[in-house]
Scaffold this motif. Structure first.
Motif, PDB file in Angstrom:
ATOM      1  N   ASN A 175       1.367  27.002   7.997  1.00 54.83           N
ATOM      2  CA  ASN A 175       0.472  26.704   7.047  1.00 54.83           C
ATOM      3  C   ASN A 175       0.378  25.218   6.351  1.00 54.83           C
ATOM      4  O   ASN A 175       0.993  24.677   5.315  1.00 54.83           O
ATOM      5  N   ILE A 176      -0.800  24.403   6.791  1.00 51.17           N
ATOM      6  CA  ILE A 176      -0.653  22.662   6.821  1.00 51.17           C
ATOM      7  C   ILE A 176      -1.934  22.086   5.775  1.00 51.17           C
ATOM      8  O   ILE A 176      -3.009  23.101   6.904  1.00 51.17           O
ATOM      9  N   SER A 177      -1.769  21.579   5.142  1.00 46.26           N
ATOM     10  CA  SER A 177      -3.376  20.383   4.445  1.00 46.26           C
ATOM     11  C   SER A 177      -3.168  19.640   4.344  1.00 46.26           C
ATOM     12  O   SER A 177      -1.788  19.086   4.256  1.00 46.26           O
ATOM     13  N   PHE A 178      -4.211  19.081   4.064  1.00 43.21           N
ATOM     14  CA  PHE A 178      -3.413  17.552   2.945  1.00 43.21           C
ATOM     15  C   PHE A 178      -3.304  17.832   2.007  1.00 43.21           C
ATOM     16  O   PHE A 178      -2.673  18.145   1.224  1.00 43.21           O
ATOM     17  N   ALA A 179      -2.460  16.822   2.181  1.00 41.97           N
ATOM     18  CA  ALA A 179      -1.274  16.525   0.978  1.00 41.97           C
ATOM     19  C   ALA A 179      -1.868  15.908  -0.461  1.00 41.97           C
ATOM     20  O   ALA A 179      -3.132  15.363  -0.487  1.00 41.97           O
ATOM     21  N   ARG A 180      -1.373  16.596  -1.409  1.00 41.24           N
ATOM     22  CA  ARG A 180      -2.114  15.720  -3.355  1.00 41.24           C
ATOM     23  C   ARG A 180      -2.147  13.994  -2.815  1.00 41.24           C
ATOM     24  O   ARG A 180      -0.992  13.293  -2.562  1.00 41.24           O
ATOM     25  N   ASP A 181      -2.662  13.519  -3.683  1.00 44.18           N
ATOM     26  CA  ASP A 181      -2.751  11.947  -3.630  1.00 44.18           C
ATOM     27  C   ASP A 181      -1.608  11.668  -3.963  1.00 44.18           C
ATOM     28  O   ASP A 181      -1.316  10.486  -4.163  1.00 44.18           O
ATOM     29  N   GLU A 182      -1.417  12.252  -5.528  1.00 48.34           N
ATOM     30  CA  GLU A 182      -0.016  12.178  -5.574  1.00 48.34           C
ATOM     31  C   GLU A 182       1.202  11.728  -4.430  1.00 48.34           C
ATOM     32  O   GLU A 182       2.376  10.583  -5.188  1.00 48.34           O
ATOM     33  N   TYR A 183       1.343  12.686  -4.214  1.00 45.69           N
ATOM     34  CA  TYR A 183       2.243  12.710  -2.593  1.00 45.69           C
ATOM     35  C   TYR A 183       2.174  11.691  -1.865  1.00 45.69           C
ATOM     36  O   TYR A 183       2.859  10.702  -1.692  1.00 45.69           O
ATOM     37  N   LEU A 184       0.704  10.972  -1.294  1.00 44.91           N
ATOM     38  CA  LEU A 184       0.462   9.696  -1.112  1.00 44.91           C
ATOM     39  C   LEU A 184       0.595   8.801  -1.657  1.00 44.91           C
ATOM     40  O   LEU A 184       1.944   7.560  -0.972  1.00 44.91           O
ATOM     41  N   LYS A 185       0.831   8.798  -2.903  1.00 43.39           N
ATOM     42  CA  LYS A 185       1.721   7.381  -3.524  1.00 43.39           C
ATOM     43  C   LYS A 185       3.525   7.117  -3.828  1.00 43.39           C
ATOM     44  O   LYS A 185       4.029   6.411  -4.073  1.00 43.39           O
ATOM     45  N   LYS A 186       3.658   7.916  -3.747  1.00 43.12           N
ATOM     46  CA  LYS A 186       5.261   8.884  -4.502  1.00 43.12           C
ATOM     47  C   LYS A 186       5.905   8.871  -3.247  1.00 43.12           C
ATOM     48  O   LYS A 186       6.626   8.243  -3.020  1.00 43.12           O
ATOM     49  N   ILE A 187       5.533   8.982  -1.928  1.00 49.12           N
ATOM     50  CA  ILE A 187       5.957   8.564  -0.758  1.00 49.12           C
ATOM     51  C   ILE A 187       6.114   7.983   0.024  1.00 49.12           C
ATOM     52  O   ILE A 187       6.560   6.509   0.333  1.00 49.12           O
ATOM     53  N   LEU A 188       4.305   7.220   0.474  1.00 47.91           N
ATOM     54  CA  LEU A 188       4.335   6.278   1.410  1.00 47.91           C
ATOM     55  C   LEU A 188       4.176   5.111   0.616  1.00 47.91           C
ATOM     56  O   LEU A 188       3.462   4.355   1.444  1.00 47.91           O
ATOM     57  N   GLY A 189       3.614   5.162  -0.812  1.00 50.49           N
ATOM     58  CA  GLY A 189       3.198   4.059  -1.521  1.00 50.49           C
ATOM     59  C   GLY A 189       1.720   3.626  -1.340  1.00 50.49           C
ATOM     60  O   GLY A 189       1.337   2.211  -1.601  1.00 50.49           O
ATOM     61  N   VAL A 190       0.978   4.049  -0.764  1.00 50.76           N
ATOM     62  CA  VAL A 190      -0.358   3.915  -0.758  1.00 50.76           C
ATOM     63  C   VAL A 190      -1.414   4.608  -1.846  1.00 50.76           C
ATOM     64  O   VAL A 190      -0.928   6.052  -2.307  1.00 50.76           O
ATOM     65  N   LEU A 191      -2.537   4.505  -1.601  1.00 49.42           N
ATOM     66  CA  LEU A 191      -3.649   4.803  -2.015  1.00 49.42           C
ATOM     67  C   LEU A 191      -4.571   5.953  -1.413  1.00 49.42           C
ATOM     68  O   LEU A 191      -4.771   5.615  -0.252  1.00 49.42           O
ATOM     69  N   PRO A 192      -5.288   6.781  -1.983  1.00 48.33           N
ATOM     70  CA  PRO A 192      -6.398   7.756  -0.464  1.00 48.33           C
ATOM     71  C   PRO A 192      -7.150   6.023   0.182  1.00 48.33           C
ATOM     72  O   PRO A 192      -7.110   5.393  -0.333  1.00 48.33           O
ATOM     73  N   GLY A 193      -7.320   6.563   1.849  1.00 48.40           N
ATOM     74  CA  GLY A 193      -7.948   5.260   2.037  1.00 48.40           C
ATOM     75  C   GLY A 193      -7.226   4.562   2.717  1.00 48.40           C
ATOM     76  O   GLY A 193      -7.605   3.605   3.932  1.00 48.40           O
ATOM     77  N   SER A 194      -6.042   4.865   2.206  1.00 50.80           N
ATOM     78  CA  SER A 194      -4.952   3.680   2.784  1.00 50.80           C
ATOM     79  C   SER A 194      -4.342   4.225   3.192  1.00 50.80           C
ATOM     80  O   SER A 194      -2.565   3.290   3.557  1.00 50.80           O
ATOM     81  N   VAL A 195      -3.902   5.302   4.250  1.00 54.10           N
ATOM     82  CA  VAL A 195      -2.930   6.078   4.556  1.00 54.10           C
ATOM     83  C   VAL A 195      -3.230   5.343   5.906  1.00 54.10           C
ATOM     84  O   VAL A 195      -3.749   4.576   6.876  1.00 54.10           O
TER      85      VAL A 195
END
Length: 169
Positions: A80-100
């Motif tokens: 079951n997949i869903s969009f990852a929360r913003d905190e994971y974006l920053k922690k793992i990819l080092g980006v903010l929403p809209g910058s994936v």
């Protein structure tokens, strides 16, 4: 965490040719289409997803691609997949929403993210992705993009969104 300036330095050190376009922040595909101006090449839509077992997935496809998350999950047996929360974006990819962006994979030092690139990109000459911020667009050839990721030890799975099949893994 790698930021835009360091990403550009890495590209320069590897002698990859690219064009960098500055623009106002683009948060959605709609923003990109309406506000990016004339940037040649294929433009992307990037989805950062996770499942209930905290496995993370990044899908980069053409901006016009329609994605069926249930079909995607079933095809690749992701659960079951869903969009990852913003905190994971920053922690793992080092980006903010809209910058994936796939360039965020360079910040994934623990190799937590499985990356899937749309097969449709392979028939394009020029591809465009955010360089870790949504106020710029980076254009480069598809071969340089692929070589850069591989050179940086990032695995690229090719996925065909037309018939939902994995080409390689």
């Amino acid at each position: 965490m790698l930021e835009e300036k360091e990403l550009l330095i890495k590209l320069d050190k590897s002698s990859y040719l690219y064009k960098l376009y500055r623009h106002e922040p683009l948060f959605t595909v709609g923003d990109s289409v309406n506000k990016r101006g004339k940037i040649e090449g294929a433009h992307s839509k990037n989805l950062f997803l996770k499942n209930k077992k905290n496995k993370f997935f990044l899908f980069s496809c053409l901006e016009t691609t329609k994605i069926d998350l249930k079909k995607l999950s079933k095809t690749l047996d992701l659960g079951n997949i869903s969009f990852a929360r913003d905190e994971y974006l920053k922690k793992i990819l080092g980006v903010l929403p809209g910058s994936v962006t796939p360039f965020g994979l360079l910040n994934d030092t623990d190799k937590e993210v499985e990356f899937y690139l749309d097969k449709a990109f392979l028939s394009e000459k020029i591809v465009n992705f955010h360089p870790l911020v949504n106020t710029s667009t980076l254009s480069l050839t598809i071969s340089d993009f692929m070589n850069f990721l591989i050179e940086n030890k990032k695995k690229v799975n090719i996925f065909d969104f037309n018939d939902y099949t994995l080409i390689n893994n």
